[in-house]
Design an enzyme around this catalytic site. Structure first.
Site, PDB file in Angstrom:
ATOM      1  N   HIS A  76       0.824  -1.207   0.000  1.00  0.00           N
ATOM      2  CA  HIS A  76       0.000   0.000   0.000  1.00  0.00           C
ATOM      3  C   HIS A  76       0.857   1.254   0.000  1.00  0.00           C
ATOM      4  O   HIS A  76       1.767   1.400   0.807  1.00  0.00           O
ATOM      5  CB  HIS A  76      -0.911   0.009   1.244  1.00  0.00           C
ATOM      6  CG  HIS A  76      -2.143  -0.808   1.051  1.00  0.00           C
ATOM      7  ND1 HIS A  76      -3.373  -0.391   1.466  1.00  0.00           N
ATOM      8  CD2 HIS A  76      -2.321  -2.009   0.455  1.00  0.00           C
ATOM      9  CE1 HIS A  76      -4.266  -1.308   1.138  1.00  0.00           C
ATOM     10  NE2 HIS A  76      -3.652  -2.305   0.535  1.00  0.00           N
ATOM     11  N   TYR A 205      -9.435   5.941   7.090  1.00  0.00           N
ATOM     12  CA  TYR A 205      -9.577   6.333   8.493  1.00  0.00           C
ATOM     13  C   TYR A 205     -10.591   7.478   8.522  1.00  0.00           C
ATOM     14  O   TYR A 205     -10.365   8.523   7.913  1.00  0.00           O
ATOM     15  CB  TYR A 205      -8.245   6.819   9.068  1.00  0.00           C
ATOM     16  CG  TYR A 205      -7.231   5.723   9.300  1.00  0.00           C
ATOM     17  CD1 TYR A 205      -6.502   5.178   8.245  1.00  0.00           C
ATOM     18  CD2 TYR A 205      -6.983   5.243  10.585  1.00  0.00           C
ATOM     19  CE1 TYR A 205      -5.564   4.171   8.468  1.00  0.00           C
ATOM     20  CE2 TYR A 205      -6.043   4.248  10.821  1.00  0.00           C
ATOM     21  CZ  TYR A 205      -5.342   3.711   9.756  1.00  0.00           C
ATOM     22  OH  TYR A 205      -4.412   2.718   9.982  1.00  0.00           O
ATOM     23  N   PRO A 301      -4.746   0.470  18.684  1.00  0.00           N
ATOM     24  CA  PRO A 301      -4.399   0.018  17.329  1.00  0.00           C
ATOM     25  C   PRO A 301      -4.507   1.081  16.231  1.00  0.00           C
ATOM     26  O   PRO A 301      -4.159   0.796  15.082  1.00  0.00           O
ATOM     27  CB  PRO A 301      -5.383  -1.128  17.074  1.00  0.00           C
ATOM     28  CG  PRO A 301      -6.504  -0.911  18.028  1.00  0.00           C
ATOM     29  CD  PRO A 301      -5.946  -0.200  19.210  1.00  0.00           C
ATOM     30  N   LYS A 305       0.646  -0.035  15.127  1.00  0.00           N
ATOM     31  CA  LYS A 305       2.041  -0.155  15.560  1.00  0.00           C
ATOM     32  C   LYS A 305       2.354  -1.393  16.409  1.00  0.00           C
ATOM     33  O   LYS A 305       3.521  -1.768  16.561  1.00  0.00           O
ATOM     34  CB  LYS A 305       2.441   1.086  16.390  1.00  0.00           C
ATOM     35  CG  LYS A 305       2.591   2.329  15.572  1.00  0.00           C
ATOM     36  CD  LYS A 305       3.900   2.326  14.790  1.00  0.00           C
ATOM     37  CE  LYS A 305       3.846   3.221  13.588  1.00  0.00           C
ATOM     38  NZ  LYS A 305       3.902   2.585  12.303  1.00  0.00           N
ATOM     39  N   TYR A 393       3.764   6.488  10.305  1.00  0.00           N
ATOM     40  CA  TYR A 393       2.925   5.354   9.898  1.00  0.00           C
ATOM     41  C   TYR A 393       3.765   4.280   9.203  1.00  0.00           C
ATOM     42  O   TYR A 393       3.608   3.080   9.471  1.00  0.00           O
ATOM     43  CB  TYR A 393       1.801   5.842   8.966  1.00  0.00           C
ATOM     44  CG  TYR A 393       0.684   4.843   8.798  1.00  0.00           C
ATOM     45  CD1 TYR A 393      -0.472   4.928   9.576  1.00  0.00           C
ATOM     46  CD2 TYR A 393       0.764   3.806   7.870  1.00  0.00           C
ATOM     47  CE1 TYR A 393      -1.501   4.005   9.429  1.00  0.00           C
ATOM     48  CE2 TYR A 393      -0.249   2.878   7.712  1.00  0.00           C
ATOM     49  CZ  TYR A 393      -1.391   2.986   8.504  1.00  0.00           C
ATOM     50  OH  TYR A 393      -2.399   2.070   8.362  1.00  0.00           O
TER      51      TYR A 393
HETATM   52  P1  RFL Z   1       1.018 -11.674  21.677  1.00  0.00           P
HETATM   53  O1  RFL Z   1       0.609 -11.732  20.246  1.00  0.00           O
HETATM   54  O2  RFL Z   1      -0.013 -11.311  22.681  1.00  0.00           O
HETATM   55  O3  RFL Z   1       1.667 -13.085  22.022  1.00  0.00           O
HETATM   56  C1  RFL Z   1       1.917 -13.469  23.340  1.00  0.00           C
HETATM   57  C2  RFL Z   1       1.879 -14.974  23.388  1.00  0.00           C
HETATM   58  O4  RFL Z   1       2.226 -15.399  24.706  1.00  0.00           O
HETATM   59  C3  RFL Z   1       1.353 -16.452  25.079  1.00  0.00           C
HETATM   60  N1  RFL Z   1       1.344 -16.491  26.561  1.00  0.00           N
HETATM   61  C4  RFL Z   1       2.018 -17.437  27.278  1.00  0.00           C
HETATM   62  N2  RFL Z   1       2.746 -18.498  26.907  1.00  0.00           N
HETATM   63  C5  RFL Z   1       3.284 -19.278  27.874  1.00  0.00           C
HETATM   64  N3  RFL Z   1       3.107 -19.042  29.203  1.00  0.00           N
HETATM   65  C6  RFL Z   1       2.360 -17.984  29.620  1.00  0.00           C
HETATM   66  N4  RFL Z   1       2.178 -17.760  30.918  1.00  0.00           N
HETATM   67  C7  RFL Z   1       1.776 -17.126  28.632  1.00  0.00           C
HETATM   68  N5  RFL Z   1       0.992 -16.004  28.695  1.00  0.00           N
HETATM   69  C8  RFL Z   1       0.755 -15.645  27.425  1.00  0.00           C
HETATM   70  C9  RFL Z   1       0.027 -16.075  24.451  1.00  0.00           C
HETATM   71  O5  RFL Z   1      -0.842 -17.196  24.284  1.00  0.00           O
HETATM   72  C10 RFL Z   1       0.491 -15.515  23.118  1.00  0.00           C
HETATM   73  O6  RFL Z   1       0.560 -16.498  22.115  1.00  0.00           O
HETATM   74  O7  RFL Z   1       2.251 -10.651  21.891  1.00  0.00           O
HETATM   75  P2  RFL Z   1       3.475 -10.292  20.912  1.00  0.00           P
HETATM   76  O8  RFL Z   1       4.109 -11.516  20.366  1.00  0.00           O
HETATM   77  O9  RFL Z   1       4.263  -9.297  21.678  1.00  0.00           O
HETATM   78  O10 RFL Z   1       2.808  -9.567  19.655  1.00  0.00           O
HETATM   79  C11 RFL Z   1       2.188  -8.323  19.769  1.00  0.00           C
HETATM   80  C12 RFL Z   1       0.965  -8.221  18.858  1.00  0.00           C
HETATM   81  O11 RFL Z   1       0.176  -9.399  18.955  1.00  0.00           O
HETATM   82  C13 RFL Z   1       0.100  -7.013  19.230  1.00  0.00           C
HETATM   83  O12 RFL Z   1       0.899  -5.876  19.500  1.00  0.00           O
HETATM   84  C14 RFL Z   1      -0.897  -6.592  18.164  1.00  0.00           C
HETATM   85  O13 RFL Z   1      -1.630  -7.638  17.628  1.00  0.00           O
HETATM   86  C15 RFL Z   1      -1.834  -5.548  18.802  1.00  0.00           C
HETATM   87  N6  RFL Z   1      -3.171  -5.598  18.269  1.00  0.00           N
HETATM   88  C16 RFL Z   1      -3.396  -4.990  17.097  1.00  0.00           C
HETATM   89  N7  RFL Z   1      -2.408  -4.266  16.508  1.00  0.00           N
HETATM   90  C17 RFL Z   1      -2.619  -3.670  15.340  1.00  0.00           C
HETATM   91  O14 RFL Z   1      -1.694  -3.032  14.815  1.00  0.00           O
HETATM   92  N8  RFL Z   1      -3.858  -3.776  14.716  1.00  0.00           N
HETATM   93  C18 RFL Z   1      -4.895  -4.506  15.262  1.00  0.00           C
HETATM   94  O15 RFL Z   1      -5.941  -4.608  14.691  1.00  0.00           O
HETATM   95  C19 RFL Z   1      -4.682  -5.126  16.491  1.00  0.00           C
HETATM   96  N9  RFL Z   1      -5.669  -5.856  17.066  1.00  0.00           N
HETATM   97  C20 RFL Z   1      -4.211  -6.302  18.926  1.00  0.00           C
HETATM   98  C21 RFL Z   1      -5.457  -6.444  18.286  1.00  0.00           C
HETATM   99  C22 RFL Z   1      -4.046  -6.873  20.196  1.00  0.00           C
HETATM  100  C23 RFL Z   1      -5.086  -7.534  20.842  1.00  0.00           C
HETATM  101  N10 RFL Z   1      -4.871  -8.012  22.180  1.00  0.00           N
HETATM  102  C24 RFL Z   1      -3.540  -8.259  22.688  1.00  0.00           C
HETATM  103  C25 RFL Z   1      -5.857  -8.003  23.183  1.00  0.00           C
HETATM  104  C26 RFL Z   1      -6.481  -7.166  18.886  1.00  0.00           C
HETATM  105  C27 RFL Z   1      -6.311  -7.716  20.164  1.00  0.00           C
HETATM  106  C28 RFL Z   1      -7.467  -8.504  20.738  1.00  0.00           C
HETATM  107  C1  PHB Z   2      -6.086  -3.972  10.496  1.00  0.00           C
HETATM  108  O1  PHB Z   2      -6.146  -4.202   9.280  1.00  0.00           O
HETATM  109  O2  PHB Z   2      -6.389  -4.826  11.345  1.00  0.00           O
HETATM  110  C2  PHB Z   2      -5.675  -2.627  10.961  1.00  0.00           C
HETATM  111  C3  PHB Z   2      -5.200  -1.712  10.046  1.00  0.00           C
HETATM  112  C4  PHB Z   2      -4.826  -0.455  10.485  1.00  0.00           C
HETATM  113  C5  PHB Z   2      -4.935  -0.120  11.823  1.00  0.00           C
HETATM  114  C6  PHB Z   2      -5.399  -1.057  12.733  1.00  0.00           C
HETATM  115  C7  PHB Z   2      -5.777  -2.322  12.302  1.00  0.00           C
HETATM  116  O3  PHB Z   2      -4.588   1.123  12.224  1.00  0.00           O
END
Ligand code: RFL
Ligand code: PHB
Length: 399
Positions: A76, A205, A301, A305, A393
């Site tokens: 993109h 957005y 989110p 980032k 971004y």
């Molecule tokens: P993760 O992905 O949370 O992975 C952590 C892993 O640790 C495991 N775990 C354990 N394992 C062993 N023993 C324990 N005691 C443990 N406790 C936990 C968990 O099962 C998991 O597999 O962290 P990591 O690797 O740092 O990655 C970070 C990203 O996942 C996160 O920053 C993003 O996904 C944030 N986020 C989003 N970011 C975006 O840019 N766009 C989004 O749309 C977006 N949606 C989200 C999200 C984060 C969410 N969370 C954490 C509530 C949606 C959700 C629901």
């Molecule tokens: C997504 O595609 O999940 C997404 C994209 C941009 C954002 C947050 C989430 O700022």
């Protein structure tokens, strides 16, 4: 599968941070073990982020996880901002000297890394729940964990907490050795996946009096859509028609010749509500325990980032551990926390800025709404303001 009793680097968590760190260490010839509390199917299906910065794509490619990403990722060149009846496109390459982002879901990054690790990587134990980390201040930290109904101990040279925001690693740092900075927001996101082609080639957005909306995508046939909703909202409060109606209303440009806001509708296959929070725990190291990714910091989110920060942390950490492995010097490891926190705070600021500029706070005064619109107008009319957004971004350089 039973795990080893000792490993050089014990990694708690098999999300993007833990899996990528294991891959980078394995390629550097450093032995490690990943403990993941959930099962493989759960980890591979967890719907989260979707936008990869150029630097994230480069790291994934360099460690051999770029093949499907290069084939299926959608490159993109910009985003669209909608506000006050106007639409403005930001051209990222023009504003940043050529930088772009890639749409490739976190689920797919995780699948690719798991496949590589199971094929040729270091041990990855699913259903292995870390219970405690002890001895971080000593020379031999250990992880006590539960696997297949039995307790085990893994002794390590270093332990890395990649266990997300609700993990155990952060709490293994004594309370008087860490400080947490936090902010919560008075709204959440309702996120849905829909089997319908994205309404636009680019992410949109949208600022509106009824609240924020984001139009994103996963593939050319699957849309990822978000609506600002009040805290405490249950997904069941939002039947599919209500979601589509609200997306249409918020995205409509009520100007002559403007976009009508009519959206092609399709089956909604997933629906969840996520709270919006900012949090940073400092420092990201205590003795031989290091924190990376969501275990150390989370962002709302809106700036896309979270995943990118997790990748940046473990890239810096893998370099530091590799340097230690080759030279015996802890210089880079000693700098790990400070190196990462500079980037973390930049992303915290940007995520907070995007969030507060685009959302409608339920207590917001009309004056504050005018300030938001003025800021958006500034971005649309000043190349400097637009470049500031675009640089953040697409991602600031790794170090
Ligand atoms: P993760 O992905 O949370 O992975 C952590 C892993 O640790 C495991 N775990 C354990 N394992 C062993 N023993 C324990 N005691 C443990 N406790 C936990 C968990 O099962 C998991 O597999 O962290 P990591 O690797 O740092 O990655 C970070 C990203 O996942 C996160 O920053 C993003 O996904 C944030 N986020 C989003 N970011 C975006 O840019 N766009 C989004 O749309 C977006 N949606 C989200 C999200 C984060 C969410 N969370 C954490 C509530 C949606 C959700 C629901
Ligand atoms: C997504 O595609 O999940 C997404 C994209 C941009 C954002 C947050 C989430 O700022």
């Amino acid at each position: 599968m039973t795990g080893p009793r000792h490993t050089t680097v014990g990694i708690i968590g098999g999300g993007p941070a833990g899996l990528l760190l294991a891959r980078l260490l394995h390629r550097a010839g450093i032995d490690c073990t990943v403990l993941e509390s959930r099962d493989r199917a759960y980890v591979e299906r967890r719907q989260r982020a979707g936008i990869l910065e150029q630097g994230t794509v480069d790291v994934l490619r360099a460690c051999g996880a770029g093949e499907r990403l290069d084939r299926e990722g959608l490159v993109h060149d910009g985003i669209e901002l909608r506000y006050d009846g106007r639409a403005h496109r930001l051209d990222f390459p023009a504003l940043t000297g050529g930088r772009r982002v890639t749409v490739y879901a976190q689920t797919e990054v995780v699948k690719d890394l798991i496949a590589l690790q199971l094929a040729s990587g270091p041990p990855l134990l699913f259903g292995a729940q870390a219970l405690t980390v002890t001895g971080a201040a000593s020379g031999s930290p250990r992880i006590r964990y539960l696997h297949e109904g039995r307790e085990h101990t893994l002794t390590c040279d270093y332990v890395v907490g990649c266990d997300g925001f609700h993990g155990v690693a952060r709490n293994a740092v004594p309370a008087d050795e860490r400080r947490t900075y936090e902010r919560s927001y008075p709204y959440s996101w309702l996120g849905v996946l829909a089997e319908v082609p994205p309404s636009s080639d680019e992410l949109i957005y949208t600022h509106s009096a009824r609240g924020f909306a984001l139009f994103s995508m996963r593939t050319p046939t699957v849309s990822r859509l978000y609506l600002q909703v009040p805290n405490g909202t249950a997904p069941a409060d939002w039947p599919d028609d209500r979601i589509w109606d609200e997306l249409e209303t918020r995205s409509a440009l009520d100007t002559p010749g403007g976009a009508s806001g009519k959206l092609e509708r399709g089956p909604i296959t997933a629906k969840s509500v996520l709270p919006m929070r900012s949090s940073v725990t400092e420092p990201m190291r205590y003795g031989r325990l290091l924190l990376a990714g969501d275990a150390a910091h989370i962002v709302p989110p809106t700036g896309a980032k979270g995943l990118n920060l997790a990748v940046a942390d473990v890239t810096v950490l893998a370099r530091a551990l590799t340097h230690l492995h080759h030279t015996g010097s802890t210089d880079l490891l000693d700098a790990y926390s400070a190196t990462c926190l500079r980037r973390v705070w930049r992303a915290e600021h940007f995520s907070s800025f995007m969030t507060t500029t685009l959302h409608a706070d339920p207590d917001q005064s009309p004056f504050e709404t005018r300030l938001q619109l003025s800021q958006l107008d500034r971005i649309a009319t000043s190349p400097h303001a637009a470049a500031e957004l675009a640089e953040n971004y697409t991602g600031v350089p790794l170090v």
